[in-house]
Design a protein around this motif. Structure first.
Motif, PDB file in Angstrom:
ATOM      1  N   PRO A  90       1.104  -1.076   0.160  1.00 37.48           N
ATOM      2  CA  PRO A  90      -0.307  -0.109  -0.402  1.00 37.48           C
ATOM      3  C   PRO A  90       0.704   1.141   0.164  1.00 37.48           C
ATOM      4  O   PRO A  90       2.138   1.694   0.473  1.00 37.48           O
ATOM      5  CB  PRO A  90      -0.485  -0.041   1.446  1.00 37.48           C
ATOM      6  CG  PRO A  90      -0.898  -1.507   1.165  1.00 37.48           C
ATOM      7  CD  PRO A  90       0.355  -2.223   1.213  1.00 37.48           C
ATOM      8  N   ASN A  91       0.312   2.345  -0.346  1.00 40.65           N
ATOM      9  CA  ASN A  91       1.196   4.151  -0.229  1.00 40.65           C
ATOM     10  C   ASN A  91       1.115   3.611   0.972  1.00 40.65           C
ATOM     11  O   ASN A  91       0.413   4.502   2.161  1.00 40.65           O
ATOM     12  CB  ASN A  91       0.163   4.155  -0.923  1.00 40.65           C
ATOM     13  CG  ASN A  91       0.559   5.801  -1.058  1.00 40.65           C
ATOM     14  OD1 ASN A  91       1.449   6.612  -0.063  1.00 40.65           O
ATOM     15  ND2 ASN A  91      -0.088   7.047  -1.783  1.00 40.65           N
ATOM     16  N   LEU A  92       2.461   3.766   1.877  1.00 42.98           N
ATOM     17  CA  LEU A  92       2.380   4.344   3.186  1.00 42.98           C
ATOM     18  C   LEU A  92       2.722   5.857   3.424  1.00 42.98           C
ATOM     19  O   LEU A  92       2.331   6.202   4.867  1.00 42.98           O
ATOM     20  CB  LEU A  92       3.745   3.156   3.599  1.00 42.98           C
ATOM     21  CG  LEU A  92       3.752   2.258   2.835  1.00 42.98           C
ATOM     22  CD1 LEU A  92       5.292   1.380   3.599  1.00 42.98           C
ATOM     23  CD2 LEU A  92       2.638   1.061   3.976  1.00 42.98           C
ATOM     24  N   ALA A  93       1.911   6.755   2.707  1.00 43.20           N
ATOM     25  CA  ALA A  93       1.888   8.032   2.587  1.00 43.20           C
ATOM     26  C   ALA A  93       0.709   8.539   2.932  1.00 43.20           C
ATOM     27  O   ALA A  93       0.419   9.479   3.834  1.00 43.20           O
ATOM     28  CB  ALA A  93       2.224   8.631   2.187  1.00 43.20           C
ATOM     29  N   GLU A  94      -0.456   7.721   2.938  1.00 47.82           N
ATOM     30  CA  GLU A  94      -2.349   7.389   3.858  1.00 47.82           C
ATOM     31  C   GLU A  94      -1.527   7.088   4.957  1.00 47.82           C
ATOM     32  O   GLU A  94      -1.102   6.216   5.402  1.00 47.82           O
ATOM     33  CB  GLU A  94      -2.546   6.458   2.696  1.00 47.82           C
ATOM     34  CG  GLU A  94      -2.469   6.807   1.150  1.00 47.82           C
ATOM     35  CD  GLU A  94      -2.926   7.737   1.501  1.00 47.82           C
ATOM     36  OE1 GLU A  94      -4.332   9.060   1.980  1.00 47.82           O
ATOM     37  OE2 GLU A  94      -3.240   8.931   0.277  1.00 47.82           O
ATOM     38  N   GLY A  95      -2.278   8.062   5.558  1.00 54.15           N
ATOM     39  CA  GLY A  95      -2.293   7.822   7.512  1.00 54.15           C
ATOM     40  C   GLY A  95      -2.636   6.356   7.760  1.00 54.15           C
ATOM     41  O   GLY A  95      -2.059   6.391   8.487  1.00 54.15           O
ATOM     42  N   ASN A  96      -3.822   6.159   7.409  1.00 54.62           N
ATOM     43  CA  ASN A  96      -4.328   4.848   7.960  1.00 54.62           C
ATOM     44  C   ASN A  96      -3.881   3.656   7.441  1.00 54.62           C
ATOM     45  O   ASN A  96      -3.162   2.230   8.352  1.00 54.62           O
ATOM     46  CB  ASN A  96      -5.818   4.815   8.036  1.00 54.62           C
ATOM     47  CG  ASN A  96      -5.846   4.057   9.295  1.00 54.62           C
ATOM     48  OD1 ASN A  96      -6.182   3.931  10.487  1.00 54.62           O
ATOM     49  ND2 ASN A  96      -7.198   3.021   8.494  1.00 54.62           N
ATOM     50  N   ASN A  97      -3.082   4.041   6.461  1.00 51.95           N
ATOM     51  CA  ASN A  97      -2.907   2.543   5.432  1.00 51.95           C
ATOM     52  C   ASN A  97      -1.314   1.733   6.351  1.00 51.95           C
ATOM     53  O   ASN A  97      -1.118   0.040   6.146  1.00 51.95           O
ATOM     54  CB  ASN A  97      -1.213   3.057   4.218  1.00 51.95           C
ATOM     55  CG  ASN A  97      -2.990   3.281   2.612  1.00 51.95           C
ATOM     56  OD1 ASN A  97      -4.294   2.936   3.265  1.00 51.95           O
ATOM     57  ND2 ASN A  97      -2.896   3.687   2.414  1.00 51.95           N
ATOM     58  N   ILE A  98      -0.872   1.899   7.070  1.00 51.16           N
ATOM     59  CA  ILE A  98       0.097   1.282   7.777  1.00 51.16           C
ATOM     60  C   ILE A  98      -0.915  -0.100   8.535  1.00 51.16           C
ATOM     61  O   ILE A  98      -0.217  -1.311   8.746  1.00 51.16           O
ATOM     62  CB  ILE A  98       1.094   1.911   8.701  1.00 51.16           C
ATOM     63  CG1 ILE A  98       2.179   2.616   7.484  1.00 51.16           C
ATOM     64  CG2 ILE A  98       1.908   0.676   8.760  1.00 51.16           C
ATOM     65  CD1 ILE A  98       3.317   2.757   7.688  1.00 51.16           C
ATOM     66  N   LYS A  99      -1.822   0.736   9.317  1.00 54.14           N
ATOM     67  CA  LYS A  99      -2.163  -0.333   9.928  1.00 54.14           C
ATOM     68  C   LYS A  99      -2.984  -1.137   9.194  1.00 54.14           C
ATOM     69  O   LYS A  99      -3.011  -2.701  10.055  1.00 54.14           O
ATOM     70  CB  LYS A  99      -3.679   0.939  10.997  1.00 54.14           C
ATOM     71  CG  LYS A  99      -4.144  -0.380  11.771  1.00 54.14           C
ATOM     72  CD  LYS A  99      -5.608   0.143  12.761  1.00 54.14           C
ATOM     73  CE  LYS A  99      -5.194   1.825  12.339  1.00 54.14           C
ATOM     74  NZ  LYS A  99      -7.156   2.550  13.608  1.00 54.14           N
ATOM     75  N   ALA A 163      -3.284 -15.406 -13.142  1.00 56.98           N
ATOM     76  CA  ALA A 163      -1.259 -16.059 -13.279  1.00 56.98           C
ATOM     77  C   ALA A 163      -0.677 -15.646 -12.191  1.00 56.98           C
ATOM     78  O   ALA A 163       0.210 -15.613 -12.247  1.00 56.98           O
ATOM     79  CB  ALA A 163      -0.979 -15.625 -14.302  1.00 56.98           C
ATOM     80  N   GLY A 164      -1.402 -16.399 -10.813  1.00 57.39           N
ATOM     81  CA  GLY A 164      -0.738 -16.602  -9.787  1.00 57.39           C
ATOM     82  C   GLY A 164      -0.270 -15.657  -9.132  1.00 57.39           C
ATOM     83  O   GLY A 164       0.290 -15.560  -8.103  1.00 57.39           O
ATOM     84  N   THR A 165      -1.119 -14.194  -9.448  1.00 54.05           N
ATOM     85  CA  THR A 165      -0.765 -13.026  -8.445  1.00 54.05           C
ATOM     86  C   THR A 165      -2.093 -12.809  -7.980  1.00 54.05           C
ATOM     87  O   THR A 165      -2.971 -13.085  -8.181  1.00 54.05           O
ATOM     88  CB  THR A 165      -0.457 -11.962  -9.243  1.00 54.05           C
ATOM     89  OG1 THR A 165       0.761 -11.874 -10.101  1.00 54.05           O
ATOM     90  CG2 THR A 165      -0.211 -10.584  -8.483  1.00 54.05           C
ATOM     91  N   ILE A 166      -1.559 -12.695  -6.332  1.00 50.66           N
ATOM     92  CA  ILE A 166      -3.421 -12.637  -5.887  1.00 50.66           C
ATOM     93  C   ILE A 166      -2.853 -11.205  -5.532  1.00 50.66           C
ATOM     94  O   ILE A 166      -2.037 -10.234  -4.858  1.00 50.66           O
ATOM     95  CB  ILE A 166      -2.880 -13.404  -4.404  1.00 50.66           C
ATOM     96  CG1 ILE A 166      -3.035 -15.084  -4.814  1.00 50.66           C
ATOM     97  CG2 ILE A 166      -4.504 -13.329  -3.253  1.00 50.66           C
ATOM     98  CD1 ILE A 166      -3.572 -15.928  -3.724  1.00 50.66           C
ATOM     99  N   THR A 167      -4.094 -10.635  -4.781  1.00 55.42           N
ATOM    100  CA  THR A 167      -4.738  -9.030  -5.266  1.00 55.42           C
ATOM    101  C   THR A 167      -5.937  -9.028  -3.990  1.00 55.42           C
ATOM    102  O   THR A 167      -6.740  -9.781  -4.230  1.00 55.42           O
ATOM    103  CB  THR A 167      -5.091  -7.960  -7.068  1.00 55.42           C
ATOM    104  OG1 THR A 167      -3.956  -8.154  -7.774  1.00 55.42           O
ATOM    105  CG2 THR A 167      -5.046  -6.556  -5.780  1.00 55.42           C
ATOM    106  N   ILE A 168      -5.867  -8.084  -2.828  1.00 55.53           N
ATOM    107  CA  ILE A 168      -5.992  -7.888  -1.848  1.00 55.53           C
ATOM    108  C   ILE A 168      -6.100  -6.058  -1.794  1.00 55.53           C
ATOM    109  O   ILE A 168      -5.823  -5.925  -2.063  1.00 55.53           O
ATOM    110  CB  ILE A 168      -5.332  -8.497  -0.514  1.00 55.53           C
ATOM    111  CG1 ILE A 168      -5.264  -9.735  -1.417  1.00 55.53           C
ATOM    112  CG2 ILE A 168      -6.422  -7.471   0.226  1.00 55.53           C
ATOM    113  CD1 ILE A 168      -6.405 -10.397  -0.764  1.00 55.53           C
ATOM    114  N   ASN A 169      -7.855  -6.268  -2.141  1.00 60.23           N
ATOM    115  CA  ASN A 169      -7.802  -4.962  -2.075  1.00 60.23           C
ATOM    116  C   ASN A 169      -7.633  -4.269  -0.537  1.00 60.23           C
ATOM    117  O   ASN A 169      -8.686  -5.311   0.225  1.00 60.23           O
ATOM    118  CB  ASN A 169      -9.476  -4.557  -2.380  1.00 60.23           C
ATOM    119  CG  ASN A 169      -9.828  -3.095  -2.475  1.00 60.23           C
ATOM    120  OD1 ASN A 169      -9.822  -2.295  -1.283  1.00 60.23           O
ATOM    121  ND2 ASN A 169     -10.920  -2.293  -3.132  1.00 60.23           N
ATOM    122  N   LEU A 170      -7.291  -3.039   0.078  1.00 57.98           N
ATOM    123  CA  LEU A 170      -6.910  -2.933   1.223  1.00 57.98           C
ATOM    124  C   LEU A 170      -8.215  -2.593   2.178  1.00 57.98           C
ATOM    125  O   LEU A 170      -8.094  -2.851   3.365  1.00 57.98           O
ATOM    126  CB  LEU A 170      -5.752  -1.134   0.876  1.00 57.98           C
ATOM    127  CG  LEU A 170      -4.951  -1.289   2.407  1.00 57.98           C
ATOM    128  CD1 LEU A 170      -4.215  -2.596   2.334  1.00 57.98           C
ATOM    129  CD2 LEU A 170      -4.442  -0.691   2.383  1.00 57.98           C
TER     130      LEU A 170
END
Length: 357
Positions: A90-99, A163-170
């Protein structure tokens, strides 16, 4: 999932990064499958007190505290076995994204623990460029987030596998958002860990079944995957599942297409095996009997493999007890599923697939 002992005698849990009794720093040693107390050596280098070997902390451990896995001393990488599977974070500049990222990583590491415990192949794209596993953790554009209901699927980050890549919406790491989606989709069960297990089912179908010797049996039990997927999906969202879906499928969504049926059933198998291992580790007995588990070190050494009938018997007794306790607390059933003979046959195929793999 099991717990681990600290050198001080305290009980350690899989996600712990510090012992709350002796204060020692902790790290998960993925090469031996142990959470260990650590003794500082220099900088990010430590000696694991469980095996006296040297390890370094993962970069996402000492920089962001979203990981507690260690890297063996001879490994030159900066990321642990889990974090090197990430293609996008995730974009770690966004305030809540690290959590939110921490919650995603916690679920992913539980998935990897189970896959490794079952002996399934888990390779990154450097180890296996063609069939390696990769993850992308992404979010919808914050500038358009308030208009999500008006966005087309092409404009959203869709949780899924390709094709082997799993994407998760944050957003799935936000309990309120996930619960809202669960209500909208009329789902009985929706968790972050459940997403990882489901999408891993798509990955292992692609890895273990597609074009291989299991394909005919898969088609006999789950259906022909050559049926048009997009048409099946459109029909499901337009008309919903058939009224009798519960007779053949573990969930309504499983009835969409054979691929989704396999992924949902695979996820259920991982739910079962992990929960039974936890119950056995805690010494849980139902009607005087301990729970069976897929494999212990002693069973593996002796060549013993637990049968599907043993697992199903124990699973039935355990979930009956879990639901009874939930009702006693005035809560919804912990296990809101019913397994018919057709569903059990699908689970049995997955059990054999995992055992032989």
């Amino acid at each position: 999932m099991i717990n681990f002992p600290c050198v001080c005698g305290n009980t350690l849990y899989f996600e712990n990064s510090q012992c709350m009794s002796c204060g020692r720093k902790l790290g998960y040693l993925s090469d031996v499958g142990v959470l260990s107390a650590l003794e500082p050596v220099e900088g990010t280098t430590y000696r694991a007190l469980s095996n006296n070997r040297v390890y370094r902390s993962c970069r996402n451990y000492h920089q962001y505290e979203v990981c507690n896995w260690m890297i063996p001393g001879q490994d030159p990488g900066q990321l642990c076995q889990s974090c090197r599977l990430n293609e996008i974070i995730p974009n770690l500049a966004e305030g809540n994204n690290i959590k939110l990222w921490y919650r995603v990583e916690k679920a992913k590491r539980r998935l990897l623990y189970t896959l490794t415990r079952l002996g399934l192949p888990v390779h990154d794209r450097l180890q296996d460029p063609e069939s390696g596993l990769a993850f992308r953790f992404m979010e919808d554009d914050p500038a358009t987030i308030e208009f999500l209901d008006e966005l087309s699927p092409d404009e959203r980050v869709m949780t899924g596998h390709s094709a082997g890549t799993i994407t998760i919406n944050l957003a799935e790491a936000d309990p309120s958002a996930r619960e809202e989606i669960r209500e909208q989709m009329n789902e009985r069960y929706r968790t972050l860990l459940g997403h990882f297990r489901h999408e891993s089912g798509h990955y292992y179908w692609y890895r273990l079944i597609s074009g291989g010797r299991w394909l005919d049996e898969f088609r006999d039990l789950f259906g022909d995957e050559r049926a048009d997927y997009q048409s099946a999906l459109q029909d499901y969202y337009a008309n919903g599942p058939s009224r009798d879906w519960a007779e053949s499928w573990i969930s309504a969504y499983a009835s969409v297409h054979p691929w989704e049926d396999f992924a949902e059933t695979w996820a259920h198998y991982l739910h079962m095996t992990d929960t039974l291992e936890t119950a056995r580790h805690y010494g849980v007995k139902v009607r005087g009997q301990r729970m069976a588990v897929i494999s212990t070190e002693a069973q593996l050494a002796s060549g013993y493999r637990v049968s599907m009938s043993e697992l199903m018997d124990d699973w039935g007794r355990l979930t009956e007890a879990l639901n009874a306790m939930s009702r006693s607390m005035g809560l919804p059933d912990t296990y809101p599923f019913f397994l018919t003979d057709k569903i059990k046959a699908k689970l049995a195929m997955i059990h054999r697939l995992v055992s032989e793999t």
